[in-house]
Design an enzyme around this catalytic site. Structure first.
Site, mmCIF file in Angstrom:
data_model
loop_
_atom_site.group_PDB
_atom_site.id
_atom_site.type_symbol
_atom_site.label_atom_id
_atom_site.label_comp_id
_atom_site.label_asym_id
_atom_site.label_seq_id
_atom_site.Cartn_x
_atom_site.Cartn_y
_atom_site.Cartn_z
ATOM 1 N N GLY A 1 -4.268 -4.429 5.953
ATOM 2 C CA GLY A 1 -3.342 -4.205 7.056
ATOM 3 C C GLY A 1 -3.594 -2.858 7.701
ATOM 4 C CG ASP B 1 -10.504 -0.648 4.833
ATOM 5 O OD1 ASP B 1 -10.776 -1.177 5.928
ATOM 6 O OD2 ASP B 1 -9.416 -0.078 4.638
ATOM 7 C CE LYS C 1 -3.932 3.850 1.998
ATOM 8 N NZ LYS C 1 -5.175 3.353 2.633
ATOM 9 C CB SER D 1 -0.888 -0.038 1.251
ATOM 10 O OG SER D 1 -1.634 1.153 1.374
ATOM 11 C CE LYS E 1 -7.456 -2.419 6.401
ATOM 12 N NZ LYS E 1 -7.415 -0.950 6.587
ATOM 13 C CE LYS F 1 -4.764 0.142 0.372
ATOM 14 N NZ LYS F 1 -5.471 -0.674 1.386
ATOM 15 C CD GLU G 1 -8.852 -0.699 0.633
ATOM 16 O OE1 GLU G 1 -7.952 -1.097 -0.144
ATOM 17 O OE2 GLU G 1 -8.707 -0.678 1.872
ATOM 18 C CG ASP H 1 -7.716 2.558 0.457
ATOM 19 O OD1 ASP H 1 -8.857 3.060 0.553
ATOM 20 O OD2 ASP H 1 -7.156 1.957 1.406
HETATM 21 O O1 OSB Z 1 -7.078 2.006 4.375
HETATM 22 O O2 OSB Z 1 -6.158 0.109 4.181
HETATM 23 C C1 OSB Z 1 -6.198 1.230 4.693
HETATM 24 C C2 OSB Z 1 -3.122 1.727 6.909
HETATM 25 C C3 OSB Z 1 -3.702 2.314 7.997
HETATM 26 C C4 OSB Z 1 -5.055 2.576 8.001
HETATM 27 C C5 OSB Z 1 -5.821 2.243 6.893
HETATM 28 C C6 OSB Z 1 -5.254 1.633 5.794
HETATM 29 C C7 OSB Z 1 -3.863 1.407 5.787
HETATM 30 C C8 OSB Z 1 -3.147 0.847 4.652
HETATM 31 C C9 OSB Z 1 -1.804 0.198 4.930
HETATM 32 O O3 OSB Z 1 -3.519 0.931 3.519
HETATM 33 C C10 OSB Z 1 -1.859 -1.289 4.868
HETATM 34 C C11 OSB Z 1 -0.626 -1.930 5.459
HETATM 35 O O4 OSB Z 1 0.328 -2.127 4.716
HETATM 36 O O5 OSB Z 1 -0.622 -2.240 6.665
HETATM 37 MG MG MG Z 2 -8.336 0.936 3.060
#
Ligand code: OSB
Ligand code: MG
Length: 368
Positions: free
Chosen positions: A290, A238, A163, A135, A262, A161, A213, A188
């Site tokens: 995660g 999510d 953001k 991510s 998660k 992924k 996402e 995401d």
């Molecule tokens: O939206 O998936 C998410 C991390 C913290 C809070 C929300 C998210 C995330 C990540 C990181 O996208 C995922 C990871 O590598 O742990």
């Molecule tokens: Mg997410």
């Protein structure tokens, strides 16, 4: 079986790479770790709550409060034969799935160790290695993003992924797609858009993203259903899914075609498995997300991701993607886009308790 003592500790861990999402950025994590002791065993859990209530209403501090005031006192010192029985005394507490999950997941580690099997085996996992992605946070410039993506593609991650937020979306992703025509990409938004943006979001369709996402509000499954009807890109939920009931609603409404499960967000492994089974029955794939966990949380996630329906790469990246030094041994590695599922009893990696005790900024013990 009985848990004689629970220990809750908070440790600070600094991320190697500043991580920014639509709601804000962070350099440091406050990691909450739970140890359950009994029967001569020591089991581990991690609470995934973020520091501020921007991703969920739960935070590091609300979870600490719930765990120490209500949840741990309810379960410690009571005999049980299964994880279900172990967690039953805390079911009266409404909400707070992240705080509850820390206990439930440590409970699964405990029963797996007691049975002498790996957590993956205990959960019904079927694979010895799982496909994993990474991510990538928002970056100051497209150039910086392209460089970061190139670096992770080089490291072999099975999908990237990215953001996004309004203003850093279609054009930015078009540049990434142009540079990496064959790499599985997804986006995401962490709830940064609204249904008014549907025409704009439709412009993502030609980019062949594996999914988008959580484009809309964290609490709005209905609008996601309307959006999914009007865009070709698969919607993944999510933030909106905090229980298996939420997943049932999302499926019934047609609000998504996949779910980022998660376990630390949905109350633990039991509800994760229900969501998994429901999605598989409906013909949809799932994947494991995660929360920038330490190696303890990652061990739990990789065990869950070994279940058969987790066919899409997870946000389960190598220890060194997050930390200078992880708190587990061996650290997690990514080889050719996959991560090995530990086979030793329980979470299957050794937790560095001495280092955790040295790092701890607060510690609370609850005895039965
Ligand atoms: O939206 O998936 C998410 C991390 C913290 C809070 C929300 C998210 C995330 C990540 C990181 O996208 C995922 C990871 O590598 O742990
Ligand atoms: Mg997410």
């Amino acid at each position: 079986m009985i848990i004689e003592r629970a220990t809750l500790r908070e440790i600070p861990l600094r991320l190697r790479e500043y991580f920014e999402i639509s709601s804000g950025g962070r350099q440091d994590r406050r990691i909450v770790l739970l140890t359950l002791e009994g029967e001569g065993l020591e089991a581990w859990g991690e609470c995934v709550a973020m520091e501020e209530p921007a991703y969920s209403y739960e935070t590091t501090d609300t979870a600490w409060e719930m765990l120490t005031q209500f949840l741990l006192p309810a379960v410690v010192g009571r005999p049980f034969d299964s994880v279900e029985e172990f967690v039953a005394p805390m079911a009266w507490v409404r909400g707070h799935p992240m705080a509850k999950a820390a206990i439930e997941m440590a409970g699964w580690d405990f029963v797996a160790r007691a049975a002498g099997v790996s957590l993956s085996q205990m959960l019904g996992g079927t694979r010895t290695a799982v496909p994993v992605g990474v991510s990538v946070g928002l970056k100051a410039t497209d150039e910086l993003l392209l460089e970061t993506v190139a670096n992770y593609v080089e490291q072999g991650y099975a999908r990237i992924k990215i953001k996004i937020k309004p203003g850093r979306d279609v054009d930015m992703l078009s540049r990434v797609r142009a540079r990496f025509p064959d790499v599985p990409l997804m986006a995401d938004a962490n709830s940064a858009f609204s249904l008014d943006d549907v025409d704009h979001l439709r412009r993502l369709d030609p980019l062949a993203l594996t999914m988008i996402e959580q484009p809309l509000r964290y609490d709005d499954v209905f609008h996601h259903a309307q959006l999914q009807k009007r865009i070709d890109t698969a919607v993944c939920l999510d933030e909106s899914i905090k229980s298996d009931g939420d997943a049932e609603l999302a499926l019934a409404l047609g609000a998504c075609r996949t779910i980022n499960i998660k376990p630390g967000r949905v109350g633990g492994f039991a509800s994760s498995r229900k969501i998994h089974d429901r999605m598989v029955d409906a013909g949809f794939p799932v994947w494991c997300g995660g929360m920038l966990e330490s190696g303890v949380g990652r061990a739990h996630n990789v065990a869950l991701a070994s279940l058969p329906g987790f066919t899409l790469p997870g946000d389960i990246s190598a220890s060194r993607r997050y930390w200078e030094a992880d708190i587990v041994d061996p650290e997690f590695e990514v080889i050719e886009g996959t991560m090995r599922v530990p086979t030793e009893p329980g979470i299957g990696v050794a937790v560095d308790r001495e280092r955790i005790e040295t790092l701890a900024v607060r510690t609370t013990r609850i005895s039965g």
